[in-house]
Design a protein around this motif. Sequence first.
Motif, short mmCIF file in Angstrom:
data_model
loop_
_atom_site.label_atom_id
_atom_site.label_comp_id
_atom_site.label_asym_id
_atom_site.label_seq_id
_atom_site.Cartn_x
_atom_site.Cartn_y
_atom_site.Cartn_z
N LEU A 117 -3.29 10.65 2.67
CA LEU A 117 -3.25 11.38 2.00
C LEU A 117 -2.89 11.74 0.52
O LEU A 117 -3.77 11.86 0.11
CB LEU A 117 -1.93 12.41 3.01
N PRO A 118 -2.37 10.81 0.45
CA PRO A 118 -1.24 10.24 -0.70
C PRO A 118 -2.44 10.07 -1.82
O PRO A 118 -2.89 10.14 -3.33
CB PRO A 118 -0.28 10.14 -1.39
N CYS A 119 -4.00 9.02 -1.12
CA CYS A 119 -4.61 8.93 -2.32
C CYS A 119 -5.65 9.17 -2.14
O CYS A 119 -6.15 9.47 -3.63
CB CYS A 119 -5.36 7.19 -1.35
N LEU A 120 -5.88 9.89 -1.52
CA LEU A 120 -7.11 11.45 -1.33
C LEU A 120 -6.81 12.55 -2.55
O LEU A 120 -7.42 12.99 -3.23
CB LEU A 120 -6.99 11.38 -0.20
N ALA A 175 0.58 -1.53 -0.20
CA ALA A 175 0.22 0.08 -0.15
C ALA A 175 0.84 1.72 0.35
O ALA A 175 0.39 2.34 -0.32
CB ALA A 175 -1.28 -0.09 1.17
N ALA A 176 1.82 1.13 0.48
CA ALA A 176 2.91 2.60 0.98
C ALA A 176 3.69 3.06 -0.15
O ALA A 176 3.67 3.66 -1.20
CB ALA A 176 4.06 2.11 2.26
N PHE A 177 3.88 1.44 -0.94
CA PHE A 177 4.37 1.54 -2.38
C PHE A 177 3.35 2.41 -3.53
O PHE A 177 4.06 3.21 -4.37
CB PHE A 177 5.10 0.38 -3.03
N TYR A 178 2.36 1.38 -3.92
CA TYR A 178 1.42 2.39 -4.75
C TYR A 178 1.19 3.95 -4.55
O TYR A 178 1.24 4.68 -4.77
CB TYR A 178 0.18 1.51 -4.01
N SER A 179 0.89 4.19 -2.77
CA SER A 179 0.61 5.70 -2.30
C SER A 179 1.76 6.69 -2.84
O SER A 179 1.90 7.44 -3.22
CB SER A 179 0.36 5.55 -1.08
N ALA A 180 3.50 5.34 -3.12
CA ALA A 180 4.39 6.71 -3.47
C ALA A 180 4.51 6.79 -5.02
O ALA A 180 4.66 7.32 -5.61
CB ALA A 180 5.57 5.89 -2.67
#
Length: 436
Positions: free
Chosen positions: A382-385, A84-89
């Motif tokens: 926050l990155p996803c939003l 999930a963290a990689f995807y948000s990056a």
Amino acid sequence: MEAGSQDSSSLAAPLIVDEKTHLLGEAEEVESNVCRLKTSTTSVFTTCFHGLNALSGVGILSIPYALASGGWLSLILLFFIASAAFYSALLIQRCMEADSVIRTYPDIGERAFGSKGRLVASVFMYIELYFLATGFLILEGDNLQKLLPNVEFDIAGLTIGGKQGFIIIVALIILPSVWLDNLSLLSYISASGVIASAIILGSIIWIGAFDGIGFHHKGTLLNLSGIPTAVSLYAFCYCAHPVFPTLYNSMKKKHQFSNVMLLCFILCTLCYASMAICGYLMFGSNIKSQITLDLPIQKLSARVAIYTTLVNPIAKYALMVTPLVNAIKGWFPYECKKKSCSFLVSTSLVISTTVVALALPFFGYLMSLVGAFLSITASIILPCLCYLKISGTYKRFCCDMVVTVSIILMSVAVVIFGTYTSLMGLIYKLSSTSAR
């Protein structure tokens, strides 16, 4: 907090400078130091190093405790958090590709939700930095007490316990470093986060394999009550996203950013998983919140691990609080933004983090709270939003939207349960301590 220029300067941090690299601004640390470059001249290799350094932090010390809290099956959640963290990056990269004006993490919030978005992104980033700095002091106190277990301090008839005394001493040692205008020397030391993590992991493996401890504990398959703590600490290991815009802007070949992130996340996750498995096999369910506190200090390899643990936070503290100092100075009139004002703000920050460290000296619970509430929010939610808003993906039903919204919903669940569990743990520890 001033918009725009203030956030930009706060997000600048020195790195090791080569012949082709020119760095801007002042120091910042978010678990590790990163840079704000004037031109895009950083190679893929250099960006990989700085990405690894950003993701390599003190979380490696608590990862075995996280696994012990959740049981063996909670490792699945470590890989989920990493994914999930990689995807948000990657979503941060897409946001920056959508608007070349974006330079920093708060810029993304502003591009998506205006001044309120910038404020929210900045607040989460600064609070996370504050509590990371506080965690460093607790970490130092715990490990110094491990090395010198029977020390007490008598000051004017007042007896201070070893851990509390060490926290105060470390704060006094750190204090002159936060007064420095030029933190370039500390940035060199702080950039050794990758090396420090490798030394600590290597020392732990050596202790288990050759210094008589062995890997004999079987552990628990699943501990449902410990899952919120485990997930929160796993999330704490991936709290580097506010620095990713800087890394992206610094790259000469920006199209390689996704490959750099993939490599960084794979290597760091393998490192974290290895530490978690080795530590759990070595000390079982009774492992402490920092694995260094379980090590036999008479062994040279254990001392190497503890000394390495002690050095990095001292260097990183000043780099970490600098953006906080800059942000607070931004609240004052221009004529107040002089050296005396900087001196007062820096000193006040050190004093306040020391007070919090003395009041809440529970590293595991505090970092679990940071991971659950701050890291998950700043690094995933926050990155996803922002991506949904900037790209307009929220307006159409597609695979991208489903994946992003699913990650947001699961992350919100982690925030709720992880924050509640961490707060209850802190309250319990405080009540237990005061009852003694």
